[in-house]
Design a protein around this motif. Structure first.
Motif, PDB file in Angstrom:
ATOM      1  N   ASN A 291       0.865  -1.272  -0.074  1.00  0.00           N
ATOM      2  CA  ASN A 291      -0.080  -0.160   0.142  1.00  0.00           C
ATOM      3  C   ASN A 291       0.641   1.088  -0.239  1.00  0.00           C
ATOM      4  OD1 ASN A 291      -2.687   1.438   0.068  1.00  0.00           O
ATOM      5  ND2 ASN A 291      -3.087   0.908   1.460  1.00  0.00           N
ATOM      6  N   LEU A 292       1.147   1.175  -1.192  1.00  0.00           N
ATOM      7  CA  LEU A 292       2.433   2.390  -0.931  1.00  0.00           C
ATOM      8  C   LEU A 292       2.342   2.938  -1.890  1.00  0.00           C
ATOM      9  CD1 LEU A 292       5.769   0.449  -0.643  1.00  0.00           C
ATOM     10  CD2 LEU A 292       4.625   1.976   1.045  1.00  0.00           C
ATOM     11  N   PHE A 293       2.341   4.412  -2.239  1.00  0.00           N
ATOM     12  CA  PHE A 293       2.144   5.732  -3.093  1.00  0.00           C
ATOM     13  C   PHE A 293       3.147   5.301  -4.303  1.00  0.00           C
ATOM     14  CE2 PHE A 293       1.663   9.533  -5.066  1.00  0.00           C
ATOM     15  CZ  PHE A 293       0.196   9.806  -5.115  1.00  0.00           C
ATOM     16  N   VAL A 294       2.872   5.482  -5.035  1.00  0.00           N
ATOM     17  CA  VAL A 294       3.702   5.248  -6.141  1.00  0.00           C
ATOM     18  C   VAL A 294       4.462   6.570  -6.861  1.00  0.00           C
ATOM     19  CG1 VAL A 294       4.900   3.936  -8.374  1.00  0.00           C
ATOM     20  CG2 VAL A 294       3.424   3.267  -6.435  1.00  0.00           C
ATOM     21  N   MET A 295       5.283   7.131  -6.319  1.00  0.00           N
ATOM     22  CA  MET A 295       5.258   8.597  -7.700  1.00  0.00           C
ATOM     23  C   MET A 295       6.975   8.236  -8.388  1.00  0.00           C
ATOM     24  SD  MET A 295       6.402  10.932  -4.687  1.00  0.00           S
ATOM     25  CE  MET A 295       6.751  12.362  -6.246  1.00  0.00           C
ATOM     26  N   ALA A 296       6.318   8.260  -9.980  1.00  0.00           N
ATOM     27  CA  ALA A 296       7.071   7.658 -10.844  1.00  0.00           C
ATOM     28  C   ALA A 296       7.843   8.780 -12.029  1.00  0.00           C
ATOM     29  CB  ALA A 296       6.401   6.268 -12.042  1.00  0.00           C
ATOM     30  N   ASP A 297       9.491   8.988 -11.869  1.00  0.00           N
ATOM     31  CA  ASP A 297       9.677   9.987 -12.302  1.00  0.00           C
ATOM     32  C   ASP A 297       9.722   9.709 -13.889  1.00  0.00           C
ATOM     33  OD1 ASP A 297      11.527  11.620 -13.234  1.00  0.00           O
ATOM     34  OD2 ASP A 297      13.016  12.340 -10.999  1.00  0.00           O
ATOM     35  N   GLU A 298       9.526   9.939 -14.357  1.00  0.00           N
ATOM     36  CA  GLU A 298       9.328   9.596 -16.397  1.00  0.00           C
ATOM     37  C   GLU A 298       9.847  10.744 -17.153  1.00  0.00           C
ATOM     38  OE1 GLU A 298       5.707   7.674 -16.432  1.00  0.00           O
ATOM     39  OE2 GLU A 298       6.360   5.994 -16.215  1.00  0.00           O
ATOM     40  N   VAL A 299      10.547  12.280 -16.412  1.00  0.00           N
ATOM     41  CA  VAL A 299      11.057  12.707 -17.733  1.00  0.00           C
ATOM     42  C   VAL A 299      12.210  12.643 -19.071  1.00  0.00           C
ATOM     43  CG1 VAL A 299      10.502  14.532 -15.363  1.00  0.00           C
ATOM     44  CG2 VAL A 299      12.399  13.816 -15.612  1.00  0.00           C
TER      45      VAL A 299
ATOM     46  N   GLY B  39     -18.255  -4.390  -1.576  1.00  0.00           N
ATOM     47  CA  GLY B  39     -18.939  -3.484  -0.437  1.00  0.00           C
ATOM     48  C   GLY B  39     -17.723  -2.687  -0.422  1.00  0.00           C
ATOM     49  N   SER B  40     -16.688  -2.548  -0.231  1.00  0.00           N
ATOM     50  CA  SER B  40     -16.200  -1.852   0.773  1.00  0.00           C
ATOM     51  C   SER B  40     -14.402  -1.981   0.298  1.00  0.00           C
ATOM     52  CB  SER B  40     -15.490  -2.522   2.094  1.00  0.00           C
ATOM     53  OG  SER B  40     -14.853  -3.791   1.761  1.00  0.00           O
ATOM     54  N   PRO B  41     -13.817  -1.009  -0.594  1.00  0.00           N
ATOM     55  CA  PRO B  41     -13.310  -0.971  -1.577  1.00  0.00           C
ATOM     56  C   PRO B  41     -11.792  -0.636  -0.778  1.00  0.00           C
ATOM     57  CG  PRO B  41     -14.194   2.081  -1.166  1.00  0.00           C
ATOM     58  CD  PRO B  41     -15.348  -0.154  -0.280  1.00  0.00           C
ATOM     59  N   ARG B  42     -11.067  -0.691  -0.913  1.00  0.00           N
ATOM     60  CA  ARG B  42      -9.356  -0.959  -0.276  1.00  0.00           C
ATOM     61  C   ARG B  42      -8.924   0.243   0.042  1.00  0.00           C
ATOM     62  NH1 ARG B  42      -3.940  -3.476  -2.229  1.00  0.00           N
ATOM     63  NH2 ARG B  42      -3.052  -1.727  -1.565  1.00  0.00           N
ATOM     64  N   GLU B  43      -8.599   0.221   1.589  1.00  0.00           N
ATOM     65  CA  GLU B  43      -8.048   1.350   1.575  1.00  0.00           C
ATOM     66  C   GLU B  43      -6.740   1.957   1.176  1.00  0.00           C
ATOM     67  OE1 GLU B  43      -7.373   3.705   6.052  1.00  0.00           O
ATOM     68  OE2 GLU B  43      -7.583   1.360   6.105  1.00  0.00           O
ATOM     69  N   ARG B  44      -7.001   3.698   1.076  1.00  0.00           N
ATOM     70  CA  ARG B  44      -5.550   4.401   0.258  1.00  0.00           C
ATOM     71  C   ARG B  44      -4.812   4.449   1.237  1.00  0.00           C
ATOM     72  NH1 ARG B  44     -10.230   6.704  -2.649  1.00  0.00           N
ATOM     73  NH2 ARG B  44     -10.225   6.409  -5.465  1.00  0.00           N
ATOM     74  N   CYS B  45      -3.728   4.641   0.292  1.00  0.00           N
ATOM     75  CA  CYS B  45      -2.893   5.364   1.210  1.00  0.00           C
ATOM     76  C   CYS B  45      -2.399   6.624   1.724  1.00  0.00           C
ATOM     77  CB  CYS B  45      -1.325   4.791   0.116  1.00  0.00           C
ATOM     78  SG  CYS B  45       0.466   5.375   1.009  1.00  0.00           S
ATOM     79  N   LEU B  46      -3.139   7.075   0.909  1.00  0.00           N
ATOM     80  CA  LEU B  46      -3.060   9.020   0.943  1.00  0.00           C
ATOM     81  C   LEU B  46      -4.597   9.476   2.059  1.00  0.00           C
ATOM     82  CD1 LEU B  46      -1.642  11.219   0.887  1.00  0.00           C
ATOM     83  CD2 LEU B  46      -1.763  11.369  -1.119  1.00  0.00           C
ATOM     84  N   THR B  47      -5.129   9.205   2.859  1.00  0.00           N
ATOM     85  CA  THR B  47      -6.061  10.041   2.742  1.00  0.00           C
ATOM     86  C   THR B  47      -6.739  10.752   3.395  1.00  0.00           C
ATOM     87  OG1 THR B  47      -6.150   8.359   5.250  1.00  0.00           O
ATOM     88  CG2 THR B  47      -7.064   7.204   3.573  1.00  0.00           C
ATOM     89  N   MET B  48      -7.750  11.525   4.481  1.00  0.00           N
ATOM     90  CA  MET B  48      -7.861  12.679   4.982  1.00  0.00           C
ATOM     91  C   MET B  48      -7.035  12.304   6.507  1.00  0.00           C
ATOM     92  SD  MET B  48      -8.614  15.243   3.085  1.00  0.00           S
ATOM     93  CE  MET B  48      -9.562  16.572   4.015  1.00  0.00           C
ATOM     94  N   ALA B  49      -6.954  11.100   6.925  1.00  0.00           N
ATOM     95  CA  ALA B  49      -6.489  10.889   7.819  1.00  0.00           C
ATOM     96  C   ALA B  49      -4.797  10.712   7.799  1.00  0.00           C
ATOM     97  CB  ALA B  49      -7.202   9.230   8.616  1.00  0.00           C
TER      98      ALA B  49
END
Lengths: 543, 543
Positions: A291-299, B39-49
């Motif tokens: 559950n990592l946010f992916v940052m893809a630097d594709e410049v 019914g319950s979407p996967r929880e995101r890494c980046l949320t308001m919490a």
């Protein structure tokens, strides 16, 4: 205390200040006398003791001390001082135009037309350039490049970018609402990181970055007080991203922080590798699982030279992995006007596409971007040309295509040339420059040079690069500015000088390197075949 | 888990995805099915919490919810939906070109020439514009606008700025080494604040800002987690800066934080006042005594309309106070291409002059700026024209002067017009618009409207501005977005629409205001003469 001393002040202006050419000359002595503390100048509000410690922690080698020294040498040359070289060659930064690359005519025509719309009447501008300019202007407030755009960018440019991505990714849909114009890619990367970093102590956000990395990442992480999580690229396998190393770094870091972001640079900077589709799949699978946010630097997506390599966008690979990935993995991909075949660094144009971001967080992102009002609109216009170049039937197509291919062909030639010549030097080993604009060779530094560096509080490769600069005028950046496995040493050089100049540069580098080895190896006369082989035997361990 | 499902993914692409116009449609349902959690979407890494709480704390009213709503209404109008108005007028932001102001020809010529140097051969461009462009290009790497400049900006532009300041300040010396080009003034303000903010708990940096303020300041302070120190401008005296109020705010704050920065906006935004020399002297004396870093936002220095007012730069006043001040007070002054008579917001050009900064801290500033590489070079070129306009003997002088004076004369006329009409409305009181581009009138909001706003969780002036927008299409920003004394209500409107449109706008505003009073005042039929008078009696207390 001294509001009554205005007359005295005016005396100072008339009789004293006017005879001094530069402000700073009369600063300290005068101040200390007049504040009644002779000898000790008044203490400032902002000192090294009070400056933001996170700013202090920032390092940015690409424009670090070696570049400052290069500037000094350049000035000295201009003032006629004798040096052992006649020119400083700045191979430290991916700044194509500064190295003589010519702008793409069509791009500059469109931006000039946007800038000065009277030219729309001029017969010397082609119709397709005029149409592009008119279309952009129609979406600008008051039809002027001088209006603020929406914080996310000019709408028709965002739409053009989405179309470009869809086409690039062979039909994978792109929604223009997910597109944000940025002030170069750096600004987008910084904004996303700023959005994500949170938590305290062991819940502080950890950001996984490749080592070697482009130092914007480490600088941003320091500035934001996030936790650096280094994963090492595999130099023995063309700087491949090894999934086990990713796992090792993740598991080690998890004890001290909350890893939440995975940054990838593909094609690689400073390392020049182009990732395989299989590798990207593995990385995305890993990001999905953790559950990592992916940052893809594709410049560098347009800068692929090796015949057996292709650019695969993270987004397309994610799509092909199926909806459970495509609809879940949070991904931001970055692009720029500064690289590719245009090299328009000065325009500070760029965009990011953001997938699967929580809509409420998206609103936070828009708010954050809106504080800076908007990215520079001329840079947005430049970005539009890159994603919406002349089409086959249009008048500018032939010239555009010729110019584009010429830039890319020359870059491919220089990538090969650089690798070949560097690998001909004993004590230098360079992986293939598959893409991007840099070579990142490993260099052997003799133990005596390492000792000297330590005695001067320099990184050994900093000593190497400083001596290279002083002796040859060639400015490259030490590997320590990008990160490297302990005990190994590198430098980053761009492949941007013209082929003729590059060949001379590489020749001088070779001579310098041999001199350097000789100077520091008198006790150890045998030169190892390659530094790489030597380090493999002695010093490579997981770091 | 699903690297083996690529064939299935490709099935999805062919049969399913292609029939859906927008990405988001198939997002949640599909994802939840395929991740095995119906019914319950996967929880995101980046949320308001998990999002950065300091980003969450940022507020930026100039592009806030009311502007979003204005955008919706604009789209609805374009799609032919009936409204009680035919046009949305965006008087929310100082965006001159969007309101129809024409660019200064000479500025655009120079930038177009820099952008497309082939035009240097064109007979339709004047020689002085060509000379300016050539001079700028000679200082750009590879003589191209597409090269990165030094992080502080192009050298000859920095020199031109220093000359401009020296001339503006009647000979007070300016050193080009103290000049930094920026990406609009916002970027410079943000960079300086970032440099200064440090400390924890009661030693955390406090930043003194005027109330009302331009919300960039409060946004930056929130983002950097510094402490807001509000000092209130004196509405009863044309929004003057009262030194006793400054002292009150300082002393109160000193118990909770370490006040280190004093921000001043002159001419004022949103308040439009022009500070007297005496007031500036007092402020600088205060900063000297308390050892505060002074940030002088002087982006409206060319926008002074009242005949009895003059712009006095903080630097010049500091100089005239004598060397003990001039050599000690740490001062950063900001300017921009976005305001003045050029209104080139989209170019994101600006500069700052930094005085008396510790040289080691200066190096930290340069390092910080270098991470973003450089400000947009087209914006730097635009800045150069502003500080180095055509001279008397040059071919473009006449047209330039005519265009410049025309813009400033019209602005002065509109400043007077706005003040006059607003003050003719019962329940509105507006201080003279001495400078800048805004009126910030105080409005009377009846108690029943306040109750309604509270029941809808809106600030009362937000309710007012929303209703104004919905009924008339006029978009202004509630005073609560800038800060105001408790119990008083305001809005900020620009004076940028054309005189004809502005007169219509003010007429509609007047009608709206009377309707609003009537709607909410049925229990209290008597309309107060001015809200101002009423508030003076009932609710003004130091806050």
């Amino acid at each position: 205390m001294a509001l009554s001393k205005h007359k005295e002040a005016s005396f100072f202006r008339d009789s004293f200040f006017n005879h001094l050419p530069r402000l700073k000359r009369f600063s300290t002595a005068e101040a200390s006398v007049r504040t009644g503390a002779p000898g000790s100048p008044r203490e400032r509000c902002l000192t090294m003791a009070t400056v933001n410690p996170h700013v202090k922690a920032v390092e940015y080698a690409v424009r670090g001390p070696i570049v400052t020294r290069a500037g000094d040498l350049e000035r000295a040359l201009r003032q006629g001082q004798n040096q052992s070289f006649t020119e400083v060659i700045k191979a430290n930064i991916g700044d194509a135009h500064a190295m003589g690359q010519q702008p793409i005519t069509f791009l500059r025509q469109v931006v000039a037309l946007c800038c000065f719309p009277e030219l729309l009447e001029s017969p010397s501008f082609p119709d397709d350039a005029k149409q592009r300019a008119q279309r952009i202007l129609q979406d600008c407030g008051g039809q002027s490049l001088g209006s603020y755009s929406a914080s996310q960018g000019v709408e028709c440019i965002r739409r053009d970018i989405a179309d470009y991505i869809t086409h690039r990714d062979q039909g994978v849909p792109s929604d223009w609402n997910n597109i944000y114009l940025t002030t170069g890619a750096s600004d987008g990367i910084m904004s996303i990181l700023k959005l994500i970093v949170s938590g305290q102590g062991s819940s502080r956000t950890g950001v996984m970055i490749p080592i070697p990395q482009y130092p914007l990442y480490s600088a941003a992480i320091s500035e934001l007080e996030a936790v650096h999580i280094n994963y090492y690229l595999d130099e023995d396998h063309c700087w491949a991203l090894d999934i086990e190393e990713l796992q090792r770094a993740y598991l080690t870091a998890k004890q001290q922080c909350q890893p939440r972001v995975l940054c990838i640079i593909n094609p690689g900077n400073p390392t020049g590798q182009v990732q395989s589709k299989k590798c990207i799949e593995e990385v995305l699978h890993f990001a999905f699982e953790e559950n990592l946010f992916v940052m893809a630097d594709e410049v560098y997506q347009d800068n692929v030279y090796a015949l057996d390599c292709r650019f695969h966008s993270f987004k397309k690979v994610l799509y092909e992995m199926g909806p459970e990935y495509f609809n879940n993995v949070e991904l931001a991909s970055f692009h720029s006007t500064s690289k590719g075949y245009t090299g328009e660094c000065g325009f500070r144009g760029g965009y990011m596409e953001v997938l699967n971001m929580d809509p409420q967080v998206e609103a936070q992102l828009v708010k954050l971007l809106s504080v800076r009002l908007c990215p520079p609109v001329p840079g947005q216009a430049a970005m539009d040309v890159i994603v919406n170049p002349p089409k086959v039937h249009e008048p500018s197509y032939a010239q555009f295509t010729k110019e584009k291919n010429s830039v890319l062909d020359v870059l491919a030639h220089k990538a090969m040339l650089t690798e070949r010549i560097l690998n001909s030097v004993p004590g230098i080993k360079c992986n293939p420059v598959q893409g991007a604009m840099y070579a990142f060779p490993q260099i052997f530094i003799p133990p005596r040079a390492i000792q000297e560096a330590q005695s001067r509080s320099l990184a050994p490769d900093m000593l190497y690069c400083l001596k290279l600069l002083e002796e040859t005028g060639i400015c490259v950046v030490p590997g320590s500015g990008f990160g490297q496995r302990e005990g190994t040493f590198h430098f980053r050089m761009t492949i941007l000088p013209s082929p003729e100049k590059l060949e001379v540069l590489l020749g001088q580098l070779k001579e310098f390197h041999l001199r350097f080895l000789e100077e520091y190896s008198q006790q150890e006369p045998q030169i190892p075949r390659t530094a790489h082989d030597q380090h493999r035997e002695t010093s490579e361990q997981p770091a």
